[in-house]
Scaffold this motif. Sequence first.
Motif, PDB file in Angstrom:
ATOM      1  N   ALA A 210      21.174  58.634  52.935  1.00  0.00           N
ATOM      2  CA  ALA A 210      20.183  59.630  52.315  1.00  0.00           C
ATOM      3  C   ALA A 210      21.273  61.001  52.430  1.00  0.00           C
ATOM      4  O   ALA A 210      20.859  62.145  52.631  1.00  0.00           O
ATOM      5  CB  ALA A 210      19.134  59.932  53.050  1.00  0.00           C
ATOM      6  N   ARG A 211      22.772  60.700  52.481  1.00  0.00           N
ATOM      7  CA  ARG A 211      23.357  61.888  52.775  1.00  0.00           C
ATOM      8  C   ARG A 211      23.396  63.149  51.574  1.00  0.00           C
ATOM      9  O   ARG A 211      23.676  64.190  51.842  1.00  0.00           O
ATOM     10  CB  ARG A 211      25.129  61.416  52.848  1.00  0.00           C
ATOM     11  CG  ARG A 211      25.314  60.798  54.289  1.00  0.00           C
ATOM     12  CD  ARG A 211      26.503  60.043  54.114  1.00  0.00           C
ATOM     13  NE  ARG A 211      26.844  59.046  53.255  1.00  0.00           N
ATOM     14  CZ  ARG A 211      27.872  58.251  53.073  1.00  0.00           C
ATOM     15  NH1 ARG A 211      28.968  58.329  53.717  1.00  0.00           N
ATOM     16  NH2 ARG A 211      27.924  57.238  52.354  1.00  0.00           N
ATOM     17  N   GLU A 212      23.285  62.554  50.434  1.00  0.00           N
ATOM     18  CA  GLU A 212      22.976  63.529  49.206  1.00  0.00           C
ATOM     19  C   GLU A 212      21.834  64.456  49.536  1.00  0.00           C
ATOM     20  O   GLU A 212      21.983  65.580  49.149  1.00  0.00           O
ATOM     21  CB  GLU A 212      23.035  63.022  48.026  1.00  0.00           C
ATOM     22  CG  GLU A 212      22.865  63.843  46.835  1.00  0.00           C
ATOM     23  CD  GLU A 212      22.994  63.007  45.385  1.00  0.00           C
ATOM     24  OE1 GLU A 212      22.985  63.840  44.476  1.00  0.00           O
ATOM     25  OE2 GLU A 212      23.099  61.586  45.293  1.00  0.00           O
ATOM     26  N   ALA A 213      20.992  64.163  50.179  1.00  0.00           N
ATOM     27  CA  ALA A 213      19.979  65.031  50.540  1.00  0.00           C
ATOM     28  C   ALA A 213      20.457  66.236  51.322  1.00  0.00           C
ATOM     29  O   ALA A 213      19.684  67.247  51.085  1.00  0.00           O
ATOM     30  CB  ALA A 213      18.512  64.200  51.328  1.00  0.00           C
ATOM     31  N   CYS A 214      21.198  65.909  52.172  1.00  0.00           N
ATOM     32  CA  CYS A 214      21.804  67.015  52.823  1.00  0.00           C
ATOM     33  C   CYS A 214      22.794  67.776  52.145  1.00  0.00           C
ATOM     34  O   CYS A 214      22.954  69.151  52.182  1.00  0.00           O
ATOM     35  CB  CYS A 214      22.575  66.382  54.115  1.00  0.00           C
ATOM     36  SG  CYS A 214      23.462  67.709  55.107  1.00  0.00           S
ATOM     37  N   THR A 215      23.792  67.299  51.453  1.00  0.00           N
ATOM     38  CA  THR A 215      24.812  67.943  50.899  1.00  0.00           C
ATOM     39  C   THR A 215      24.369  68.780  49.645  1.00  0.00           C
ATOM     40  O   THR A 215      24.926  69.849  49.117  1.00  0.00           O
ATOM     41  CB  THR A 215      25.970  66.850  50.485  1.00  0.00           C
ATOM     42  OG1 THR A 215      25.548  65.893  49.881  1.00  0.00           O
ATOM     43  CG2 THR A 215      26.604  66.370  51.879  1.00  0.00           C
ATOM     44  N   ALA A 216      23.298  68.400  48.870  1.00  0.00           N
ATOM     45  CA  ALA A 216      23.097  68.867  48.040  1.00  0.00           C
ATOM     46  C   ALA A 216      22.146  70.259  48.504  1.00  0.00           C
ATOM     47  O   ALA A 216      22.225  71.350  47.212  1.00  0.00           O
ATOM     48  CB  ALA A 216      22.045  68.023  47.068  1.00  0.00           C
ATOM     49  N   ALA A 217      21.711  70.284  49.277  1.00  0.00           N
ATOM     50  CA  ALA A 217      20.863  71.348  49.931  1.00  0.00           C
ATOM     51  C   ALA A 217      21.495  72.302  50.764  1.00  0.00           C
ATOM     52  O   ALA A 217      21.093  73.655  50.847  1.00  0.00           O
ATOM     53  CB  ALA A 217      19.403  71.019  50.332  1.00  0.00           C
ATOM     54  N   CYS A 218      22.558  71.877  51.485  1.00  0.00           N
ATOM     55  CA  CYS A 218      23.184  72.493  52.537  1.00  0.00           C
ATOM     56  C   CYS A 218      24.475  73.105  52.115  1.00  0.00           C
ATOM     57  O   CYS A 218      25.328  71.698  51.888  1.00  0.00           O
ATOM     58  CB  CYS A 218      22.901  72.108  53.803  1.00  0.00           C
ATOM     59  SG  CYS A 218      23.987  72.677  55.010  1.00  0.00           S
TER      60      CYS A 218
END
Length: 562
Positions: free
Chosen positions: A168-176
């Motif tokens: 789920a790394r993209e959930a972080c990198t896309a928002a932060c």
Amino acid sequence: MVGFKETCGAARGARLLPICLSVGLACADEPAAVGACEVAADCPESQTCVFLGANERDGVCITATPTPGFPGPGLLAIDISYFELDVLFVVDDSPAIAPRLPQLAGAMTAFAEALGAARPALSLRFGVTTTDAGNPQCATAAERGALRMESCRARLDEFVDDEAGVDAREACTAACSLEALALEPTPERDGELAPRPWLEAGPGWDNLPDGVGLAEALRCAVPQGVTGCEFTSPLASIEQAVARSLDEGDPAYGFVRGAADLLIVVISAGNDCSVAPGHEAIFSDNEVFWGDLQLPELSPGICWRAGVACDGPGPVYEGCGPVDRGDDGMTTTPEQAVLTSAQTFAELLKSWEDERETYKFGAQVRVFSVAGVPPGYAEGQAIGYADADDPGFQTQHGIGPGCSDEMAAPPPVRLLAAGDEFALAGLPAASICEPDWSEAFTRAAVTMSENLGPACYWRCVHDADPDTHELDPICDVIATNWAEDWSTSIPQCVRVDGGWVSQGGSPRCFVVRADNELDPRCAEQGYNLELELRATEPDPWGTTYVADCWLSSNPIGDCPKL
């Protein structure tokens, strides 16, 4: 006008609610005996009834020396404070939350914007912990209510669970976009200037890094990853987080403020497995609640069987509710239950709210949950309980989904029961299965902001000069720093272009609200004045505010118009 320093002295503690009535009256550090008086008529003609608590019921009859020529009994000094809101996020960090991490990050933007728009002079704090309160079945280190304030980009490894097949790394990198979240040092109860494990944003100041807005900071800080314990225990995490805030040796010491409204936001895709101390064996040795499960393949279905009872034989049930069961599987008292009773948690929330009422009229504790309820869930709506069509889901959770879409989650029976009395009006919970949580978080922010406890002045006040009968300053507001032993009067705010600004270069001022601008809750209690603090810079540690206002001779409930 007589100032607080001259009448009560500058070295009072922050929570004594000092009472000073004009010249010739001493300060009262301790509340009067309960029942001494409740209304002015309970006192002799030469005395008046003064209230030393926030509930306006327990007072003491004292002799008041009026200011010459003034019709009222003199001055009364009462503590006031900013509109303060503490927000505690308790966030699922198990693999089950992965499909909804993008929704969580997106909702933070709506939440921050709605809070900023709803109440311009609001002192905010945000703390984040996880639903991992410690469980014998989980080998990873549990947060146990510890506040975490770090950018998700600095811990991307927590967003990958190889065993569960989740990335789920993209959930972080896309928002932060923040590689780190280096917060500015702030003062707290310990008197030291240091970085704290919470976000803070007040009227005119914050502890955010330069150039970083509140919405982005929340998007980076709130998502907690997917490597936490699947035996989610949000209720225990809430209790642990507040306990840490009261522990002088914990980094979170001071996060929860005594006079602030408290909003607890729980985001959970599982059952509540808050095991009571001394009963951990139900997850290791005691097989009473295991059903067909065997070591090492135990699941949170244990928590459903240990803490929930349903009506009817199934597979469709008329209803389900929390139950207290002992080590033998039989119903028992809350004190002997293997999972900490939902009733116990409700009583704990009530005690926290009662403590706030002591310091500020109308201060609230509220719980907003995002969990396994149907989309569009409304107060009083039936969730629907049935065994799952999917045997794997039934084994994992002990019941069928409370909601299902791209993901599914069990109904949060224990969580809803514990927070039922403290749910936001019109918004008891939001569905974790909905694809967008922005509207729900906007409503939560607006509802909580609108219902912050008003700063009512707890007596009737008068605004006319006794000689000229012209308007005179109603109150003198004194800022006192009992740590550094100084005291100063602050000016009243003035309206400029529809907004409130200070006078004379002061970084602080106070707003007077009366008549049509008075909060209805103040009027319902019979008061006629409300005060609101504004500031453009942080207060030094140890600063408190006291308002000295002219009293009217009218009894509460019959206050004059101002």
